[in-house]
Design an enzyme around this catalytic site. Structure first.
Site, mmCIF file in Angstrom:
data_model
loop_
_atom_site.group_PDB
_atom_site.id
_atom_site.type_symbol
_atom_site.label_atom_id
_atom_site.label_comp_id
_atom_site.label_asym_id
_atom_site.label_seq_id
_atom_site.Cartn_x
_atom_site.Cartn_y
_atom_site.Cartn_z
ATOM 1 N N ARG A 104 27.656 28.058 47.936
ATOM 2 C CA ARG A 104 29.046 28.066 47.455
ATOM 3 C C ARG A 104 29.407 26.616 47.157
ATOM 4 O O ARG A 104 29.367 25.756 48.043
ATOM 5 C CB ARG A 104 29.992 28.641 48.514
ATOM 6 N N HIS A 131 31.866 34.208 40.370
ATOM 7 C CA HIS A 131 31.764 34.715 41.750
ATOM 8 C C HIS A 131 31.107 36.104 41.694
ATOM 9 O O HIS A 131 31.739 37.123 41.974
ATOM 10 C CB HIS A 131 33.168 34.782 42.366
ATOM 11 N N GLN A 134 31.149 38.886 44.624
ATOM 12 C CA GLN A 134 32.386 39.647 44.799
ATOM 13 C C GLN A 134 32.393 40.882 43.904
ATOM 14 O O GLN A 134 32.882 41.943 44.285
ATOM 15 C CB GLN A 134 33.595 38.750 44.474
ATOM 16 N N ASP A 219 44.001 37.590 41.549
ATOM 17 C CA ASP A 219 43.428 36.566 42.437
ATOM 18 C C ASP A 219 44.483 35.472 42.580
ATOM 19 O O ASP A 219 45.494 35.471 41.866
ATOM 20 C CB ASP A 219 42.133 36.020 41.788
ATOM 21 N N CYS A 259 40.166 39.837 45.632
ATOM 22 C CA CYS A 259 39.000 39.380 46.396
ATOM 23 C C CYS A 259 39.381 38.789 47.746
ATOM 24 O O CYS A 259 38.542 38.702 48.632
ATOM 25 C CB CYS A 259 38.194 38.373 45.569
ATOM 26 N N ARG A 287 31.567 43.598 50.860
ATOM 27 C CA ARG A 287 30.781 42.375 50.669
ATOM 28 C C ARG A 287 29.510 42.463 51.506
ATOM 29 O O ARG A 287 28.426 42.092 51.065
ATOM 30 C CB ARG A 287 31.596 41.127 51.075
HETATM 31 N N1 NVA Z 1 39.373 32.040 42.698
HETATM 32 C C1 NVA Z 1 39.290 31.850 44.127
HETATM 33 C C2 NVA Z 1 38.412 32.886 44.753
HETATM 34 C C3 NVA Z 1 38.298 32.789 46.254
HETATM 35 C C4 NVA Z 1 37.361 33.793 46.846
HETATM 36 C C5 NVA Z 1 38.765 30.451 44.409
HETATM 37 O O1 NVA Z 1 37.835 30.016 43.727
HETATM 38 O O2 NVA Z 1 39.303 29.794 45.306
HETATM 39 N N1 CP Z 2 36.532 36.711 48.585
HETATM 40 C C1 CP Z 2 35.866 35.696 49.134
HETATM 41 O O1 CP Z 2 34.861 35.190 48.607
HETATM 42 O O2 CP Z 2 36.371 35.301 50.344
HETATM 43 P P1 CP Z 2 35.982 33.994 51.162
HETATM 44 O O3 CP Z 2 36.477 32.816 50.375
HETATM 45 O O4 CP Z 2 36.708 34.155 52.475
HETATM 46 O O5 CP Z 2 34.498 33.938 51.348
#
Ligand code: NVA
Ligand code: CP
Length: 302
Positions: A104, A131, A134, A219, A259, A287
């Site tokens: 990540r 992502h 997800q 989101d 998500c 997930r």
């Molecule tokens: N768009 C959000 C998704 C978090 C799971 C981010 O990148 O922070």
């Molecule tokens: N939806 C998601 O990826 O959650 P986290 O940021 O908690 O991993």
């Protein structure tokens, strides 16, 4: 054997994605029945986190335990990656000792470079651009509640961000139509939109975008790394909130997904996310099951 990676949904064929979805449903039933299934015995998944996470870390770590393997949490704060060791060198070294790597991070190029220099599968667990993990969970959740998503209409409300991009990819891979309601200036990558213009359209009006839709998704307005833009974005996205009025435009059996983490009162109202058409808790739990199917696909000896 060539190593397969999962950097975007396009790394797998529609048939493979479909098989993973059905396997996720199967693995969930097996887990709930207390069946032990350990195809990844003695295998290790390295999990590199350069951004925060609740669901992703817990689901991958627990998934590896349930599959009989081990997960190694690596924060960039306390590895040499955070001190500037080249990505290429890190990829060679880490992949020489583990069986899979989950990352990540910020720039999507980081996972691409990692994959080019890794001898084991790389899984994108969120970048600024995509992502895909997800989406595995979202598609499994839709299937469980409403059957096949093929031919349905999905409405994305909010930022043209990493999740939105993965929904565009999903529209092609799982064969559905996607309407994106986003304010000007916050569009998704237009090359990606144009590549899929047969099924993806931008509709500026949220109510219009939600009309006769089968699934409404949103989101956060400010993603990780955009925290300083929060106030600016609250203004820009004021008309892009999923509330009851928006849900009423959709079909009677439309589902709501997010998500998570969510901000009630911003991108979604509490009466929508906490209502019965909201499947966000199943979506979060999936997930675990969907990624177990992915890990089995990428890492189990065939
Ligand atoms: N768009 C959000 C998704 C978090 C799971 C981010 O990148 O922070
Ligand atoms: N939806 C998601 O990826 O959650 P986290 O940021 O908690 O991993």
């Amino acid at each position: 054997m060539t190593v397969r990676h999962f950097l975007t949904l396009q790394d797998l064929t529609p048939a493979e994605l479909n098989a993973i979805m059905h396997r996720g449903i199967e693995l969930k039933a097996m887990q709930q029945a207390g069946k032990i299934f350990e195809p990844l015995k003695n295998q290790t998944l390295a999990m590199i986190f350069e951004k925060s996470s609740t669901r992703t870390r817990i689901s991958f770590e627990t998934g590896m335990t349930q599959l009989g393997g081990h997960a190694l949490f690596l924060s960039s704060r306390d590895t040499q990656l955070g001190r500037g060791e080249p990505i290429e060198d890190s990829a060679r070294v880490i992949s020489s000792m583990v069986d899979g790597i989950m990352i990540r991070t910020f720039g999507h190029d980081i996972v691409t470079i990692f994959a080019q220099h890794s001898s084991v599968p790389i899984i994108n667990a969120l970048t600024d651009d995509f992502h895909p993990c997800q989406l595995l969970a979202d598609m499994q959740t839709y299937q469980e509640h409403r059957g096949s998503i093929q031919g349905k209409t999905v409405t994305w409300v909010g930022d043209g961000n990493n999740m939105c991009h993965s929904y565009i990819n999903a529209a092609a891979q799982y064969d559905f139509k996607l309407r994106i309601a986003c304010p000007e200036g916050y569009d998704p990558n237009m090359d990606l939109v144009n590549q899929h213009q047969d099924r993806v359209e931008i509709v500026r009006n949220t109510l219009e975008a939600a009309e006769s839709s089968d699934l409404i998704v949103t989101d956060v307005w400010a993603s990780m790394g955009q925290e300083e833009e929060q106030k600016l974005r609250e203004k820009a996205f004021a008309n892009y909130q999923v509330n009851q009025q928006v849900m009423q435009q959709a079909n009677n059996d439309a589902l709501f997904m997010h998500c998570l983490p969510a901000h009630r009162g911003e991108e979604v109202t509490a009466d929508v996310i906490d209502a019965k058409d909201s499947v966000v808790w199943d979506e979060a739990e999936n997930r675990l099951h969907a990624q177990k199917a992915l890990l089995e696909f990428l890492m189990a000896q065939k």
